[in-house]
Write a protein that holds these residues in place. Structure first.
Motif, PDB file in Angstrom:
ATOM      1  N   ASN A 186     -20.563 -26.038  68.166  1.00 46.31           N
ATOM      2  CA  ASN A 186     -21.518 -25.805  67.101  1.00 46.31           C
ATOM      3  C   ASN A 186     -22.942 -25.783  67.381  1.00 46.31           C
ATOM      4  N   ILE A 187     -23.180 -26.333  68.638  1.00 44.69           N
ATOM      5  CA  ILE A 187     -24.640 -26.871  69.145  1.00 44.69           C
ATOM      6  C   ILE A 187     -25.526 -25.661  69.058  1.00 44.69           C
ATOM      7  N   SER A 188     -26.781 -25.732  68.716  1.00 44.47           N
ATOM      8  CA  SER A 188     -27.803 -24.563  68.793  1.00 44.47           C
ATOM      9  C   SER A 188     -28.891 -25.502  69.490  1.00 44.47           C
ATOM     10  N   MET A 189     -29.938 -24.348  69.662  1.00 42.38           N
ATOM     11  CA  MET A 189     -31.293 -24.791  70.420  1.00 42.38           C
ATOM     12  C   MET A 189     -31.838 -25.980  69.570  1.00 42.38           C
ATOM     13  N   ASP A 190     -31.918 -25.601  68.137  1.00 43.37           N
ATOM     14  CA  ASP A 190     -32.624 -26.717  67.281  1.00 43.37           C
ATOM     15  C   ASP A 190     -31.717 -28.051  67.438  1.00 43.37           C
ATOM     16  N   ASP A 191     -30.650 -28.178  67.655  1.00 49.93           N
ATOM     17  CA  ASP A 191     -29.885 -29.480  67.696  1.00 49.93           C
ATOM     18  C   ASP A 191     -30.514 -29.982  69.109  1.00 49.93           C
ATOM     19  N   LEU A 192     -30.582 -29.175  70.103  1.00 50.81           N
ATOM     20  CA  LEU A 192     -30.968 -29.695  71.376  1.00 50.81           C
ATOM     21  C   LEU A 192     -32.535 -30.270  71.420  1.00 50.81           C
ATOM     22  N   LEU A 193     -33.562 -29.596  70.686  1.00 51.06           N
ATOM     23  CA  LEU A 193     -34.797 -29.704  70.819  1.00 51.06           C
ATOM     24  C   LEU A 193     -35.258 -30.697  69.924  1.00 51.06           C
ATOM     25  N   GLY A 194     -34.620 -31.124  68.724  1.00 48.66           N
ATOM     26  CA  GLY A 194     -35.482 -32.077  67.644  1.00 48.66           C
ATOM     27  C   GLY A 194     -35.116 -31.417  66.467  1.00 48.66           C
ATOM     28  N   SER A 195     -35.450 -32.185  65.409  1.00 50.52           N
ATOM     29  CA  SER A 195     -35.515 -31.812  64.020  1.00 50.52           C
ATOM     30  C   SER A 195     -36.641 -31.904  63.166  1.00 50.52           C
ATOM     31  N   TRP A 196     -36.835 -31.283  62.162  1.00 51.39           N
ATOM     32  CA  TRP A 196     -38.213 -31.450  61.259  1.00 51.39           C
ATOM     33  C   TRP A 196     -37.572 -32.675  60.300  1.00 51.39           C
ATOM     34  N   GLN A 197     -38.559 -33.641  60.054  1.00 53.17           N
ATOM     35  CA  GLN A 197     -38.316 -34.922  59.333  1.00 53.17           C
ATOM     36  C   GLN A 197     -39.373 -35.338  58.480  1.00 53.17           C
ATOM     37  N   PRO A 198     -39.142 -35.769  57.253  1.00 57.64           N
ATOM     38  CA  PRO A 198     -40.312 -36.067  56.440  1.00 57.64           C
ATOM     39  C   PRO A 198     -41.256 -37.291  56.862  1.00 57.64           C
ATOM     40  N   THR A 199     -42.425 -37.253  56.340  1.00 50.47           N
ATOM     41  CA  THR A 199     -43.596 -38.428  56.845  1.00 50.47           C
ATOM     42  C   THR A 199     -43.548 -39.133  55.615  1.00 50.47           C
ATOM     43  N   GLU A 200     -44.266 -40.184  55.719  1.00 53.81           N
ATOM     44  CA  GLU A 200     -44.563 -41.172  54.621  1.00 53.81           C
ATOM     45  C   GLU A 200     -45.301 -40.522  53.483  1.00 53.81           C
ATOM     46  N   ASP A 201     -46.233 -39.487  53.858  1.00 52.06           N
ATOM     47  CA  ASP A 201     -47.115 -38.874  52.953  1.00 52.06           C
ATOM     48  C   ASP A 201     -46.700 -37.721  52.295  1.00 52.06           C
ATOM     49  N   GLY A 202     -45.381 -37.325  52.482  1.00 50.43           N
ATOM     50  CA  GLY A 202     -44.622 -36.195  51.792  1.00 50.43           C
ATOM     51  C   GLY A 202     -44.445 -34.903  52.672  1.00 50.43           C
ATOM     52  N   LYS A 203     -45.196 -35.154  53.682  1.00 50.07           N
ATOM     53  CA  LYS A 203     -45.103 -33.786  54.471  1.00 50.07           C
ATOM     54  C   LYS A 203     -43.836 -34.011  55.538  1.00 50.07           C
ATOM     55  N   ILE A 204     -43.894 -32.829  56.297  1.00 42.78           N
ATOM     56  CA  ILE A 204     -42.617 -32.528  57.188  1.00 42.78           C
ATOM     57  C   ILE A 204     -43.297 -32.565  58.916  1.00 42.78           C
ATOM     58  N   GLN A 205     -42.771 -33.248  59.501  1.00 36.92           N
ATOM     59  CA  GLN A 205     -43.235 -32.708  61.068  1.00 36.92           C
ATOM     60  C   GLN A 205     -41.978 -32.890  61.726  1.00 36.92           C
ATOM     61  N   PHE A 206     -42.100 -32.201  62.984  1.00 35.30           N
ATOM     62  CA  PHE A 206     -40.949 -31.592  64.059  1.00 35.30           C
ATOM     63  C   PHE A 206     -40.866 -32.816  65.142  1.00 35.30           C
ATOM     64  N   VAL A 207     -39.886 -33.745  64.957  1.00 28.42           N
ATOM     65  CA  VAL A 207     -39.804 -35.012  65.956  1.00 28.42           C
ATOM     66  C   VAL A 207     -38.934 -34.464  67.329  1.00 28.42           C
ATOM     67  N   GLU A 208     -39.547 -34.417  68.208  1.00 33.59           N
ATOM     68  CA  GLU A 208     -38.911 -34.027  69.503  1.00 33.59           C
ATOM     69  C   GLU A 208     -37.675 -34.876  69.988  1.00 33.59           C
ATOM     70  N   SER A 209     -36.663 -34.145  70.351  1.00 35.85           N
ATOM     71  CA  SER A 209     -35.273 -34.992  70.736  1.00 35.85           C
ATOM     72  C   SER A 209     -35.701 -35.841  72.077  1.00 35.85           C
ATOM     73  N   MET A 210     -34.791 -36.461  72.673  1.00 35.63           N
ATOM     74  CA  MET A 210     -34.957 -37.193  73.821  1.00 35.63           C
ATOM     75  C   MET A 210     -34.787 -36.255  75.029  1.00 35.63           C
ATOM     76  N   PHE A 211     -34.076 -35.086  74.657  1.00 36.07           N
ATOM     77  CA  PHE A 211     -34.060 -33.990  75.952  1.00 36.07           C
ATOM     78  C   PHE A 211     -35.392 -33.569  76.099  1.00 36.07           C
ATOM     79  N   VAL A 212     -36.190 -33.341  75.027  1.00 36.91           N
ATOM     80  CA  VAL A 212     -37.546 -32.705  75.064  1.00 36.91           C
ATOM     81  C   VAL A 212     -38.315 -33.659  75.785  1.00 36.91           C
ATOM     82  N   LYS A 213     -38.337 -34.781  75.487  1.00 33.56           N
ATOM     83  CA  LYS A 213     -39.129 -35.928  76.129  1.00 33.56           C
ATOM     84  C   LYS A 213     -38.829 -36.098  77.672  1.00 33.56           C
ATOM     85  N   ALA A 214     -37.571 -36.028  77.838  1.00 36.49           N
ATOM     86  CA  ALA A 214     -37.130 -36.171  79.426  1.00 36.49           C
ATOM     87  C   ALA A 214     -37.672 -35.066  80.205  1.00 36.49           C
ATOM     88  N   TYR A 215     -37.530 -33.579  79.501  1.00 36.32           N
ATOM     89  CA  TYR A 215     -37.934 -32.280  80.134  1.00 36.32           C
ATOM     90  C   TYR A 215     -39.221 -32.420  80.562  1.00 36.32           C
TER      91      TYR A 215
END
Length: 392
Positions: A186-215
Motif C-alpha cells: 500500500n505504500i505511495s510516494m507520499d509515504d516515502l517522502l514525508g507527511s504534512w503535520q500541524p505546527t504550534e501556530d495552527g498551520k501545517i508544514q511538510f516534514v521530510e522523511s528520513m529517506f529524503v534526508k538521506a537522499y
C-alpha cells in the motif's frame, strides 16, 4: 625513485601525455589514505612508454621552471605515498583495505548529526563478509568520482540469506549512515517522502522523511522488499534513481541526490522460477534503475554461520549451534511450503544461542525463535512436534 626522471622527461617530451592525463582527471587526490595520483601516472607511463621514447637520448631535461610546473601540476601529492605500491599495477576491487576505504568519505558526515548517528555501531570482526560484498564496496569507492558512478544496486536471494545485514555491513565499511526503507503493497510516494503535520501556530508544514534526508546526504539506503510496490505506485522513484537524480516533494521543493548516496534494493528470489512465486514481478523500468550491480546472496555455509553465532552470542557449543541452524532451515522450508508461519532470520538464532547459555534448549527457543515464527501457541507446538522433536 630512479624512474621519476624518466616519467618527467616522457611527460615533457610528448604532448599526447597531457591529453591522456586529462582523461584521468576524474581520479580524485583524496581517494584513499594515500594519494594515488603518482600511482596512476606511473602506471600509465609504464604500460605505454614505448609510445613516447625508444632511446634514452630521446628524453630531454627539464629546466627549473618546467620542473616546478610539472611538480605543481602532477606530483604535488607525492608526500606519504608508498613507492613500493607503484609496482602493484594489478590492484583491483577486493584488494583495498578497510582502513583506506573508511577514509574515503571522512569529513562528509557529521557524526553528531541526526544522520551521522545512524552509522552502524557493529563490529565487523563479528561478521562473515562475503567477497561479493567487499567487491561491491571497492567498486563503489573506485568509481566514486568517475563520469559513470555507481549509485544503485541490488542484492537478491532466498529469505534469511543475510541481504539486509550485507547492506548494513556496506554502510559500516564505508562509514556512512544506514537508512532502511521498508516497502509494502500500500505504500505511495507520499509515504516515502514525508507527511504534512500541524505546527504550534495552527498551520501545517511538510516534514521530510528520513529517506529524503538521506537522499540529500552521503548515506547507504536500503529498499527492503521493494517487490511489494504496485506498478506505478512509486513512479516518481524512476527519476530519483536514474541519472536525473531528483525528486519533487509534495510541497513543491525539488531535491537532488547526493553523489555519495547509495541506494541498494534487497529482494527475495530463488534459484528457479518456481520458488517464491508470491513475489511480485518488478516493473521493468523500476528494476533497471538498479543496474549498478545485481548480486545473488545464498545462505552462509553452516560452519561460517556457526562461528558468527558463537562469537556474537558467547555460547560456544558449536555442535549444538549447528543443530540450531538446521532447525532454522527446516522451519523456513516448512514456512515456504505451508505458509503457516513466518520466515525466521539469522538474528533470531543468535538470540536463541544467547539465551541457551542460561536455559535449556526448548525454553530458550520459546523466548526467541518460536515467537519469531508465530505468536500463535498452537503453531509453536506444531513446530516443536514436527521439527524440534527430530533433534531433541
Amino acid at each position: 625513485l630512479s624512474l621519476i626522471p624518466v616519467i618527467i622527461g616522457a611527460c615533457a617530451q610528448n604532448e599526447e601525455i597531457e591529453n591522456r592525463l586529462s582523461r584521468l582527471s576524474h581520479l580524485p587526490s583524496d581517494r584513499y589514505v594515500d594519494n594515488p595520483n603518482l600511482y596512476w601516472l606511473s602506471y600509465h607511463i609504464f604500460n605505454t612508454r614505448s609510445e613516447y621514447y625508444s632511446h634514452m637520448d630521446d628524453i630531454s631535461t627539464l629546466d627549473n621552471d618546467q620542473l616546478q610546473i610539472f611538480i605543481t601540476k602532477h606530483l604535488e601529492n607525492m608526500i606519504g605515498w608508498d613507492f613500493r605500491d607503484l609496482y602493484n599495477v594489478n590492484m583491483s576491487y577486493g584488494d583495498i583495505s578497510y582502513e583506506k576505504i573508511s577514509k574515503v568519505f571522512s569529513g562528509e558526515v557529521d557524526p553528531d548529526s541526526e544522520l551521522g548517528r545512524l552509522v552502524p555501531k557493529i563490529n565487523l570482526d563479528d561478521y562473515y563478509i562475503d567477497p561479493k560484498i567487499k567487491g561491491i564496496v571497492d567498486l563503489l569507492v573506485m568509481e566514486k568520482d568517475s563520469n559513470f558512478p555507481i549509485n544503485t544496486g541490488m542484492l537478491y536471494g532466498p529469505p534469511a540469506s543475510g541481504k539486509s545485514t550485507a547492506v548494513m555491513i556496506i554502510a559500516k565499511i564505508l562509514n556512512l549512515p544506514y537508512v532502511p526503507v521498508t516497502f509494502n503493497s500500500n505504500i505511495s510516494m507520499d509515504d516515502l517522502l514525508g507527511s504534512w503535520q500541524p505546527t504550534e501556530d495552527g498551520k501545517i508544514q511538510f516534514v521530510e522523511s528520513m529517506f529524503v534526508k538521506a537522499y540529500q546526504s552521503p548515506s547507504v539506503v536500503e529498499f527492503v522488499e521493494c517487490y511489494y510496490v504496485k506498478p506505478g505506485a512509486c513512479g516518481d522513484l524512476n527519476t530519483a534513481l536514474d541519472e536525473t537524480a531528483q525528486i519533487t516533494l509534495p510541497n513543491g521543493k525539488i531535491i537532488y541526490r547526493h553523489p555519495s548516496c547509495f541506494i541498494i534494493a534487497t529482494m527475495n528470489a530463488g534459484e528457479n522460477e518456481n520458488e517464491y512465486r508470491a513475489v511480485r514481478e518488478q516493473d521493468v523500468s523500476f528494476d533497471r534503475r538498479f543496474e549498478g550491480f545485481k548480486e545473488y546472496l545464498d545462505f552462509f555455509g553452516e560452519d561460517v554461520f556457526a562461528g558468527m553465532i558463537a562469537k556474537k552470542s558467547g555460547y560456544t557449543n558449536t555442535d549444538e549451534i549447528m543443530l540450531m541452524i538446521r532447525v532454522m532451515k527446516d522451519m523456513n522450508k516448512a514456512a515456504e511450503e505451508t505458509g503457516d508461519w513466518q520466515t525466521v532470520y539469522p538474528s533470531a538464532v543468535m538470540r536463541w544461542a544467547q539465551h541457551r547459555k542460561y536455559k535449556d534448549i526448548i525454553t530458550a527457543a520459546r523466548s526467541t525463535i518460536l515467537p519469531n515464527a508465530s505468536k500463535n501457541l498452537e503453531t509453536q507446538k506444531e513446530i516443536l512436534d514436527s521439527i524440534f522433536n527430530n533433534y531433541w
